[in-house]
Design a protein around this motif. Structure first.
Motif, PDB file in Angstrom:
ATOM      1  N   VAL A   5      65.538 -24.883 -35.865  1.00  0.00           N
ATOM      2  CA  VAL A   5      66.797 -25.151 -36.547  1.00  0.00           C
ATOM      3  C   VAL A   5      66.568 -25.642 -37.973  1.00  0.00           C
ATOM      4  O   VAL A   5      67.453 -25.563 -38.809  1.00  0.00           O
ATOM      5  CB  VAL A   5      67.640 -26.172 -35.733  1.00  0.00           C
ATOM      6  N   ASN A   6      65.370 -26.129 -38.269  1.00  0.00           N
ATOM      7  CA  ASN A   6      65.083 -26.612 -39.613  1.00  0.00           C
ATOM      8  C   ASN A   6      64.681 -25.499 -40.576  1.00  0.00           C
ATOM      9  O   ASN A   6      64.591 -25.722 -41.772  1.00  0.00           O
ATOM     10  CB  ASN A   6      63.986 -27.679 -39.566  1.00  0.00           C
ATOM     11  N   GLU A   7      64.410 -24.317 -40.060  1.00  0.00           N
ATOM     12  CA  GLU A   7      63.999 -23.194 -40.909  1.00  0.00           C
ATOM     13  C   GLU A   7      65.204 -22.672 -41.710  1.00  0.00           C
ATOM     14  O   GLU A   7      66.241 -22.361 -41.138  1.00  0.00           O
ATOM     15  CB  GLU A   7      63.439 -22.078 -40.017  1.00  0.00           C
ATOM     16  N   PRO A   8      65.091 -22.573 -43.042  1.00  0.00           N
ATOM     17  CA  PRO A   8      66.222 -22.079 -43.836  1.00  0.00           C
ATOM     18  C   PRO A   8      66.458 -20.580 -43.628  1.00  0.00           C
ATOM     19  O   PRO A   8      65.529 -19.834 -43.331  1.00  0.00           O
ATOM     20  CB  PRO A   8      65.817 -22.371 -45.282  1.00  0.00           C
ATOM     21  N   TRP A   9      67.720 -20.175 -43.792  1.00  0.00           N
ATOM     22  CA  TRP A   9      68.091 -18.769 -43.699  1.00  0.00           C
ATOM     23  C   TRP A   9      69.354 -18.531 -44.518  1.00  0.00           C
ATOM     24  O   TRP A   9      70.057 -19.471 -44.888  1.00  0.00           O
ATOM     25  CB  TRP A   9      68.283 -18.319 -42.258  1.00  0.00           C
ATOM     26  N   GLU A  10      69.628 -17.249 -44.790  1.00  0.00           N
ATOM     27  CA  GLU A  10      70.824 -16.886 -45.550  1.00  0.00           C
ATOM     28  C   GLU A  10      71.285 -15.487 -45.154  1.00  0.00           C
ATOM     29  O   GLU A  10      70.473 -14.601 -44.925  1.00  0.00           O
ATOM     30  CB  GLU A  10      70.525 -16.928 -47.042  1.00  0.00           C
ATOM     31  N   TYR A  11      72.606 -15.311 -45.064  1.00  0.00           N
ATOM     32  CA  TYR A  11      73.219 -14.025 -44.755  1.00  0.00           C
ATOM     33  C   TYR A  11      74.321 -13.750 -45.776  1.00  0.00           C
ATOM     34  O   TYR A  11      74.956 -14.682 -46.279  1.00  0.00           O
ATOM     35  CB  TYR A  11      73.873 -14.027 -43.362  1.00  0.00           C
ATOM     36  N   CYS A  12      74.578 -12.476 -46.027  1.00  0.00           N
ATOM     37  CA  CYS A  12      75.686 -12.074 -46.883  1.00  0.00           C
ATOM     38  C   CYS A  12      76.347 -10.851 -46.258  1.00  0.00           C
ATOM     39  O   CYS A  12      75.675  -9.862 -45.965  1.00  0.00           O
ATOM     40  CB  CYS A  12      75.180 -11.770 -48.289  1.00  0.00           C
ATOM     41  N   LEU A  13      77.648 -10.936 -46.039  1.00  0.00           N
ATOM     42  CA  LEU A  13      78.418  -9.847 -45.459  1.00  0.00           C
ATOM     43  C   LEU A  13      79.428  -9.379 -46.502  1.00  0.00           C
ATOM     44  O   LEU A  13      80.356 -10.110 -46.847  1.00  0.00           O
ATOM     45  CB  LEU A  13      79.154 -10.323 -44.195  1.00  0.00           C
ATOM     46  N   TYR A  14      79.221  -8.172 -47.042  1.00  0.00           N
ATOM     47  CA  TYR A  14      80.161  -7.604 -48.005  1.00  0.00           C
ATOM     48  C   TYR A  14      81.326  -6.985 -47.257  1.00  0.00           C
ATOM     49  O   TYR A  14      81.139  -6.301 -46.253  1.00  0.00           O
ATOM     50  CB  TYR A  14      79.462  -6.559 -48.880  1.00  0.00           C
ATOM     51  N   LEU A  31      78.799 -15.596 -34.552  1.00  0.00           N
ATOM     52  CA  LEU A  31      77.601 -14.989 -33.983  1.00  0.00           C
ATOM     53  C   LEU A  31      76.337 -15.491 -34.687  1.00  0.00           C
ATOM     54  O   LEU A  31      75.349 -15.838 -34.034  1.00  0.00           O
ATOM     55  CB  LEU A  31      77.690 -13.463 -34.074  1.00  0.00           C
ATOM     56  N   ILE A  32      76.373 -15.567 -36.008  1.00  0.00           N
ATOM     57  CA  ILE A  32      75.222 -16.070 -36.772  1.00  0.00           C
ATOM     58  C   ILE A  32      74.883 -17.496 -36.329  1.00  0.00           C
ATOM     59  O   ILE A  32      73.720 -17.824 -36.060  1.00  0.00           O
ATOM     60  CB  ILE A  32      75.503 -16.028 -38.291  1.00  0.00           C
ATOM     61  N   LEU A  33      75.897 -18.351 -36.248  1.00  0.00           N
ATOM     62  CA  LEU A  33      75.654 -19.744 -35.869  1.00  0.00           C
ATOM     63  C   LEU A  33      75.134 -19.850 -34.437  1.00  0.00           C
ATOM     64  O   LEU A  33      74.246 -20.658 -34.160  1.00  0.00           O
ATOM     65  CB  LEU A  33      76.924 -20.574 -36.065  1.00  0.00           C
ATOM     66  N   ALA A  34      75.655 -19.028 -33.538  1.00  0.00           N
ATOM     67  CA  ALA A  34      75.165 -19.031 -32.152  1.00  0.00           C
ATOM     68  C   ALA A  34      73.704 -18.602 -32.096  1.00  0.00           C
ATOM     69  O   ALA A  34      72.891 -19.208 -31.385  1.00  0.00           O
ATOM     70  CB  ALA A  34      76.024 -18.114 -31.284  1.00  0.00           C
ATOM     71  N   MET A  35      73.354 -17.573 -32.838  1.00  0.00           N
ATOM     72  CA  MET A  35      71.980 -17.066 -32.831  1.00  0.00           C
ATOM     73  C   MET A  35      70.992 -18.077 -33.412  1.00  0.00           C
ATOM     74  O   MET A  35      69.814 -18.052 -33.074  1.00  0.00           O
ATOM     75  CB  MET A  35      71.892 -15.749 -33.598  1.00  0.00           C
ATOM     76  N   HIS A  36      71.475 -18.969 -34.267  1.00  0.00           N
ATOM     77  CA  HIS A  36      70.600 -19.980 -34.877  1.00  0.00           C
ATOM     78  C   HIS A  36      70.744 -21.352 -34.212  1.00  0.00           C
ATOM     79  O   HIS A  36      70.250 -22.350 -34.745  1.00  0.00           O
ATOM     80  CB  HIS A  36      70.865 -20.081 -36.377  1.00  0.00           C
ATOM     81  N   ARG A  69      74.571 -19.898 -45.743  1.00  0.00           N
ATOM     82  CA  ARG A  69      73.191 -20.357 -45.938  1.00  0.00           C
ATOM     83  C   ARG A  69      72.979 -21.671 -45.201  1.00  0.00           C
ATOM     84  O   ARG A  69      73.829 -22.562 -45.225  1.00  0.00           O
ATOM     85  CB  ARG A  69      72.917 -20.550 -47.430  1.00  0.00           C
ATOM     86  N   TRP A  70      71.817 -21.779 -44.553  1.00  0.00           N
ATOM     87  CA  TRP A  70      71.407 -23.001 -43.865  1.00  0.00           C
ATOM     88  C   TRP A  70      70.129 -23.503 -44.520  1.00  0.00           C
ATOM     89  O   TRP A  70      69.162 -22.754 -44.683  1.00  0.00           O
ATOM     90  CB  TRP A  70      71.155 -22.708 -42.392  1.00  0.00           C
ATOM     91  N   SER A  71      70.122 -24.747 -44.926  1.00  0.00           N
ATOM     92  CA  SER A  71      68.922 -25.327 -45.526  1.00  0.00           C
ATOM     93  C   SER A  71      69.010 -26.840 -45.430  1.00  0.00           C
ATOM     94  O   SER A  71      70.048 -27.428 -45.780  1.00  0.00           O
ATOM     95  CB  SER A  71      68.813 -24.904 -46.990  1.00  0.00           C
TER      96      SER A  71
END
Length: 137
Positions: A5-14, A31-36, A69-71
């Motif tokens: 959970v501490n690993e940063p990630w980022e998504y962008c949905l156009y 879905l993104i939050l559930a997967m992370h 983004r999660w960081s």
């Protein structure tokens, strides 16, 4: 699959300028939050993303995007749109019930730990990002 959970990630949905994109964005975010492993933030994050994306779709004519983004324990949700004009100021909390418009950003201000907006003009891209942050407890 064990995710840190501490690993940063980022998504962008156009998304297109279509009100159906609001629902698609909200469900994609959940879905993104559930997967992370961040379902504890999902309800509030969905509410905030809905308000930001709704504003981008309703008040501009071009495409938009949901950025997530999660960081370092902070979830940042942003809505990009092609209009460089600043968003309308949020309605003060005491006037939200009576307001015709502006309630969305008032809700964002009330529910997020931090929020703001910034104009963009990089690499030929114009527009703005309206963002908010949720700090994980």
């Amino acid at each position: 699959m064990s995710e840190d959970v501490n690993e940063p990630w980022e998504y962008c949905l156009y998304i297109p300028n279509d009100l159906r994109a609001v629902t698609i964005s909200r469900r994609t975010l959940r879905l993104i939050l559930a997967m992370h492993g961040l379902t504890c933030l999902a309800d509030t994050a969905e509410l905030l993303a809905t308000e930001l994306i709704s504003n981008a779709v309703r008040h501009t004519k071009g495409p938009a995007a949901l950025r997530v983004r999660w960081s370092a324990g902070v979830l940042r949700i942003g809505a990009w749109d092609a209009d460089p004009e600043p968003p309308q100021p949020p309605v003060p909390p005491e006037r939200v019930a009576d307001a015709e418009e502006g309630r969305g950003l008032g809700l964002v201000r009330a529910c997020a730990d931090l929020w703001g907006w910034q104009p963009l003009a990089r690499g030929g891209n114009r527009g703005k990002v309206v963002w908010c942050e949720l700090v994980s407890a």
